[in-house]
Design a protein around this motif. Structure first.
Motif, PDB file in Angstrom:
ATOM      1  N   LEU A 179     -10.149  -2.779  -2.055  1.00 31.65           N
ATOM      2  CA  LEU A 179      -9.944  -3.733  -1.205  1.00 31.65           C
ATOM      3  C   LEU A 179      -9.273  -3.288   0.158  1.00 31.65           C
ATOM      4  CD1 LEU A 179      -9.569  -7.153  -1.184  1.00 31.65           C
ATOM      5  CD2 LEU A 179      -7.318  -6.402  -0.380  1.00 31.65           C
ATOM      6  N   ASP A 180     -10.280  -3.138   1.194  1.00 31.56           N
ATOM      7  CA  ASP A 180      -9.855  -2.879   2.321  1.00 31.56           C
ATOM      8  C   ASP A 180      -9.092  -4.192   3.071  1.00 31.56           C
ATOM      9  OD1 ASP A 180      -9.657  -2.626   5.243  1.00 31.56           O
ATOM     10  OD2 ASP A 180     -10.999  -0.757   5.030  1.00 31.56           O
ATOM     11  N   TYR A 181      -7.859  -4.071   3.152  1.00 29.28           N
ATOM     12  CA  TYR A 181      -7.084  -5.240   3.195  1.00 29.28           C
ATOM     13  C   TYR A 181      -7.167  -5.622   4.983  1.00 29.28           C
ATOM     14  CZ  TYR A 181      -3.208  -1.940   4.048  1.00 29.28           C
ATOM     15  OH  TYR A 181      -2.487  -0.793   4.260  1.00 29.28           O
ATOM     16  N   LYS A 182      -7.685  -4.743   5.762  1.00 30.12           N
ATOM     17  CA  LYS A 182      -7.661  -5.232   6.967  1.00 30.12           C
ATOM     18  C   LYS A 182      -9.154  -5.918   7.300  1.00 30.12           C
ATOM     19  CE  LYS A 182      -5.029  -1.592   9.206  1.00 30.12           C
ATOM     20  NZ  LYS A 182      -5.033  -0.153   9.931  1.00 30.12           N
ATOM     21  N   ILE A 183     -10.278  -5.440   6.622  1.00 29.73           N
ATOM     22  CA  ILE A 183     -11.345  -6.220   6.760  1.00 29.73           C
ATOM     23  C   ILE A 183     -11.186  -7.597   5.769  1.00 29.73           C
ATOM     24  CG2 ILE A 183     -13.788  -6.218   5.632  1.00 29.73           C
ATOM     25  CD1 ILE A 183     -13.789  -3.163   6.290  1.00 29.73           C
ATOM     26  N   PHE A 184     -10.664  -7.410   4.666  1.00 28.95           N
ATOM     27  CA  PHE A 184     -10.302  -9.071   3.962  1.00 28.95           C
ATOM     28  C   PHE A 184      -9.370  -9.872   4.803  1.00 28.95           C
ATOM     29  CE2 PHE A 184      -7.691 -10.958   0.976  1.00 28.95           C
ATOM     30  CZ  PHE A 184      -8.711 -11.672  -0.092  1.00 28.95           C
ATOM     31  N   VAL A 185      -8.392  -9.413   5.513  1.00 27.80           N
ATOM     32  CA  VAL A 185      -7.898 -10.428   6.287  1.00 27.80           C
ATOM     33  C   VAL A 185      -8.736 -10.810   7.287  1.00 27.80           C
ATOM     34  CG1 VAL A 185      -5.754 -10.714   7.762  1.00 27.80           C
ATOM     35  CG2 VAL A 185      -5.427  -9.568   5.499  1.00 27.80           C
ATOM     36  N   LYS A 186      -9.383 -10.176   7.965  1.00 29.89           N
ATOM     37  CA  LYS A 186     -10.179 -10.595   9.051  1.00 29.89           C
ATOM     38  C   LYS A 186     -11.148 -11.627   8.801  1.00 29.89           C
ATOM     39  CE  LYS A 186      -9.801  -6.523  12.275  1.00 29.89           C
ATOM     40  NZ  LYS A 186      -8.989  -7.350  13.227  1.00 29.89           N
ATOM     41  N   ASN A 187     -11.700 -11.398   7.460  1.00 25.69           N
ATOM     42  CA  ASN A 187     -12.561 -12.427   6.849  1.00 25.69           C
ATOM     43  C   ASN A 187     -12.060 -13.522   6.384  1.00 25.69           C
ATOM     44  OD1 ASN A 187     -14.879 -10.544   7.395  1.00 25.69           O
ATOM     45  ND2 ASN A 187     -14.602  -9.769   5.234  1.00 25.69           N
ATOM     46  N   MET A 188     -10.871 -13.691   6.165  1.00 24.72           N
ATOM     47  CA  MET A 188     -10.262 -14.860   5.503  1.00 24.72           C
ATOM     48  C   MET A 188      -9.419 -15.609   6.540  1.00 24.72           C
ATOM     49  SD  MET A 188     -11.445 -14.522   2.800  1.00 24.72           S
ATOM     50  CE  MET A 188     -11.018 -15.181   1.244  1.00 24.72           C
ATOM     51  N   ASP A 209       0.917  -1.243  -0.014  1.00 21.27           N
ATOM     52  CA  ASP A 209       0.013  -0.009  -0.055  1.00 21.27           C
ATOM     53  C   ASP A 209       0.854   1.270  -0.038  1.00 21.27           C
ATOM     54  OD1 ASP A 209      -1.845   2.068   0.296  1.00 21.27           O
ATOM     55  OD2 ASP A 209      -2.510   1.386   2.247  1.00 21.27           O
ATOM     56  N   LYS A 210       1.216   1.770  -1.291  1.00 23.42           N
ATOM     57  CA  LYS A 210       2.184   2.932  -1.300  1.00 23.42           C
ATOM     58  C   LYS A 210       1.761   3.993  -0.587  1.00 23.42           C
ATOM     59  CE  LYS A 210       4.884   1.061  -4.967  1.00 23.42           C
ATOM     60  NZ  LYS A 210       4.379  -0.104  -5.939  1.00 23.42           N
ATOM     61  N   THR A 211       0.353   4.408  -0.553  1.00 24.15           N
ATOM     62  CA  THR A 211      -0.175   5.459  -0.176  1.00 24.15           C
ATOM     63  C   THR A 211      -0.464   5.375   1.383  1.00 24.15           C
ATOM     64  OG1 THR A 211      -2.306   5.155  -1.003  1.00 24.15           O
ATOM     65  CG2 THR A 211      -0.909   6.271  -2.456  1.00 24.15           C
ATOM     66  N   SER A 212      -0.422   4.244   1.804  1.00 24.53           N
ATOM     67  CA  SER A 212      -0.873   4.033   3.310  1.00 24.53           C
ATOM     68  C   SER A 212      -2.253   4.435   3.573  1.00 24.53           C
ATOM     69  CB  SER A 212       0.129   4.768   4.371  1.00 24.53           C
ATOM     70  OG  SER A 212       1.443   4.210   4.122  1.00 24.53           O
ATOM     71  N   ARG A 213      -3.217   4.169   2.603  1.00 26.18           N
ATOM     72  CA  ARG A 213      -4.598   4.502   2.810  1.00 26.18           C
ATOM     73  C   ARG A 213      -5.442   3.388   3.273  1.00 26.18           C
ATOM     74  NH1 ARG A 213      -3.506   3.687  -2.583  1.00 26.18           N
ATOM     75  NH2 ARG A 213      -5.076   2.313  -3.658  1.00 26.18           N
ATOM     76  N   GLY A 214      -4.810   2.193   3.461  1.00 23.30           N
ATOM     77  CA  GLY A 214      -5.399   1.065   3.998  1.00 23.30           C
ATOM     78  C   GLY A 214      -6.333   0.238   3.174  1.00 23.30           C
ATOM     79  N   SER A 215      -5.964   0.534   1.666  1.00 23.90           N
ATOM     80  CA  SER A 215      -6.831  -0.424   0.667  1.00 23.90           C
ATOM     81  C   SER A 215      -5.780  -0.349  -0.498  1.00 23.90           C
ATOM     82  CB  SER A 215      -8.158   0.159   0.649  1.00 23.90           C
ATOM     83  OG  SER A 215      -7.851   1.564  -0.049  1.00 23.90           O
ATOM     84  N   LEU A 216      -6.215  -1.315  -1.514  1.00 20.61           N
ATOM     85  CA  LEU A 216      -5.411  -1.506  -2.692  1.00 20.61           C
ATOM     86  C   LEU A 216      -6.705  -1.507  -3.744  1.00 20.61           C
ATOM     87  CD1 LEU A 216      -3.086  -4.327  -1.969  1.00 20.61           C
ATOM     88  CD2 LEU A 216      -2.641  -2.036  -2.253  1.00 20.61           C
ATOM     89  N   THR A 217      -6.301  -0.663  -4.901  1.00 18.14           N
ATOM     90  CA  THR A 217      -7.351  -0.514  -6.080  1.00 18.14           C
ATOM     91  C   THR A 217      -7.343  -2.072  -6.641  1.00 18.14           C
ATOM     92  OG1 THR A 217      -5.716  -0.089  -7.538  1.00 18.14           O
ATOM     93  CG2 THR A 217      -7.020   1.648  -6.400  1.00 18.14           C
ATOM     94  N   ARG A 218      -8.533  -2.412  -7.384  1.00 18.28           N
ATOM     95  CA  ARG A 218      -8.669  -3.309  -8.181  1.00 18.28           C
ATOM     96  C   ARG A 218      -7.266  -3.654  -9.000  1.00 18.28           C
ATOM     97  NH1 ARG A 218     -12.806  -6.717 -10.333  1.00 18.28           N
ATOM     98  NH2 ARG A 218     -12.110  -8.266 -11.835  1.00 18.28           N
ATOM     99  N   GLU A 219      -6.968  -2.386  -9.631  1.00 21.28           N
ATOM    100  CA  GLU A 219      -5.571  -2.628 -10.482  1.00 21.28           C
ATOM    101  C   GLU A 219      -4.495  -2.751 -10.025  1.00 21.28           C
ATOM    102  OE1 GLU A 219      -8.078  -0.095 -10.408  1.00 21.28           O
ATOM    103  OE2 GLU A 219      -9.028  -0.587 -12.267  1.00 21.28           O
TER     104      GLU A 219
END
Length: 101
Positions: free
Chosen positions: A89-98, A46-56
Protein backbone atom coordinates in the motif's frame (compact mmCIF):
# COMPACT_ATOMS: atom_id res chain seq x y z
CA UNK A 1 -24.47 9.28 42.39
CA UNK A 2 -23.36 8.28 38.87
CA UNK A 3 -21.79 11.69 38.20
CA UNK A 4 -19.83 11.43 41.44
CA UNK A 5 -18.50 8.02 40.40
CA UNK A 6 -17.47 9.43 37.01
CA UNK A 7 -15.65 12.31 38.68
CA UNK A 8 -13.70 10.07 41.06
CA UNK A 9 -12.88 7.22 38.66
CA UNK A 10 -12.37 9.26 35.50
CA UNK A 11 -14.64 6.91 33.55
CA UNK A 12 -17.81 7.62 31.63
CA UNK A 13 -20.47 5.09 30.78
CA UNK A 14 -21.07 4.29 27.14
CA UNK A 15 -24.67 5.46 27.54
CA UNK A 16 -23.40 8.96 28.40
CA UNK A 17 -20.49 8.93 25.97
CA UNK A 18 -22.38 8.00 22.80
CA UNK A 19 -24.92 10.86 22.75
CA UNK A 20 -22.19 13.40 23.49
CA UNK A 21 -19.97 12.18 20.66
CA UNK A 22 -22.94 11.90 18.31
CA UNK A 23 -23.86 15.54 18.99
CA UNK A 24 -20.28 16.68 18.40
CA UNK A 25 -20.15 14.84 15.08
CA UNK A 26 -23.49 16.25 13.94
CA UNK A 27 -22.37 19.77 14.83
CA UNK A 28 -19.08 19.17 12.99
CA UNK A 29 -17.04 20.28 15.98
CA UNK A 30 -14.10 18.20 14.78
CA UNK A 31 -12.52 18.54 11.38
CA UNK A 32 -11.33 15.39 9.62
CA UNK A 33 -7.60 14.80 9.52
CA UNK A 34 -5.82 16.56 6.70
CA UNK A 35 -3.98 14.75 3.92
CA UNK A 36 -0.67 15.80 5.48
CA UNK A 37 -1.68 14.50 8.93
CA UNK A 38 -2.71 11.15 7.49
CA UNK A 39 0.52 10.78 5.53
CA UNK A 40 2.52 11.60 8.68
CA UNK A 41 0.54 8.96 10.58
CA UNK A 42 1.27 6.32 7.93
CA UNK A 43 4.93 7.40 7.86
CA UNK A 44 5.15 6.81 11.61
CA UNK A 45 4.09 3.20 10.95
CA UNK A 46 6.52 2.81 8.04
CA UNK A 47 9.56 1.49 9.91
CA UNK A 48 11.73 1.34 6.78
CA UNK A 49 10.64 4.73 5.37
CA UNK A 50 9.98 3.20 1.95
CA UNK A 51 6.64 5.01 1.47
CA UNK A 52 4.52 1.89 1.65
CA UNK A 53 3.24 -0.82 3.96
CA UNK A 54 2.90 -4.50 3.17
CA UNK A 55 -0.46 -6.21 3.45
CA UNK A 56 0.76 -8.00 6.57
CA UNK A 57 1.94 -4.77 8.21
CA UNK A 58 -1.35 -3.03 7.47
CA UNK A 59 -3.42 -5.97 8.70
CA UNK A 60 -1.33 -6.09 11.87
CA UNK A 61 -1.88 -2.41 12.63
CA UNK A 62 -5.59 -2.52 11.82
CA UNK A 63 -6.34 -5.61 13.88
CA UNK A 64 -3.70 -5.56 16.61
CA UNK A 65 -3.59 -1.96 17.82
CA UNK A 66 -6.35 -0.16 19.67
CA UNK A 67 -9.91 -1.09 18.80
CA UNK A 68 -9.50 -3.71 16.05
CA UNK A 69 -11.22 -3.29 12.71
CA UNK A 70 -13.54 -6.04 11.50
CA UNK A 71 -12.17 -8.40 8.85
CA UNK A 72 -14.51 -6.93 6.24
CA UNK A 73 -13.30 -3.39 6.99
CA UNK A 74 -9.66 -4.47 6.69
CA UNK A 75 -10.36 -6.19 3.38
CA UNK A 76 -12.11 -3.08 2.02
CA UNK A 77 -9.18 -0.83 2.94
CA UNK A 78 -6.67 -3.24 1.47
CA UNK A 79 -8.72 -3.64 -1.72
CA UNK A 80 -8.89 0.15 -2.05
CA UNK A 81 -5.17 0.73 -1.74
CA UNK A 82 -3.06 -2.34 -2.34
CA UNK A 83 -0.95 -2.22 -5.50
CA UNK A 84 -1.47 -5.45 -7.45
CA UNK A 85 2.12 -5.51 -8.72
CA UNK A 86 4.02 -4.73 -5.52
CA UNK A 87 1.44 -6.13 -3.05
CA UNK A 88 2.03 -3.03 -0.95
CA UNK A 89 0.00 0.00 0.00
CA UNK A 90 1.62 3.23 -1.18
CA UNK A 91 0.12 5.38 1.52
CA UNK A 92 0.63 8.72 -0.24
CA UNK A 93 -1.46 7.53 -3.20
CA UNK A 94 -3.95 5.85 -0.87
CA UNK A 95 -4.46 9.05 1.14
CA UNK A 96 -4.76 11.22 -1.97
CA UNK A 97 -7.49 8.90 -3.27
CA UNK A 98 -9.35 8.81 0.04
CA UNK A 99 -9.27 12.47 1.15
CA UNK A 100 -11.92 14.63 -0.48
CA UNK A 101 -10.73 17.74 -2.27
Amino acid sequence: MEETAEMTTGTVTFEKFLPSVYDMLLQKKFQPASEDQLIKAFHALDKTSRGSLTREELEGYLTGCGEPFATEEVEEMIAAGLDGQTAELDYKIFVKNMVPL
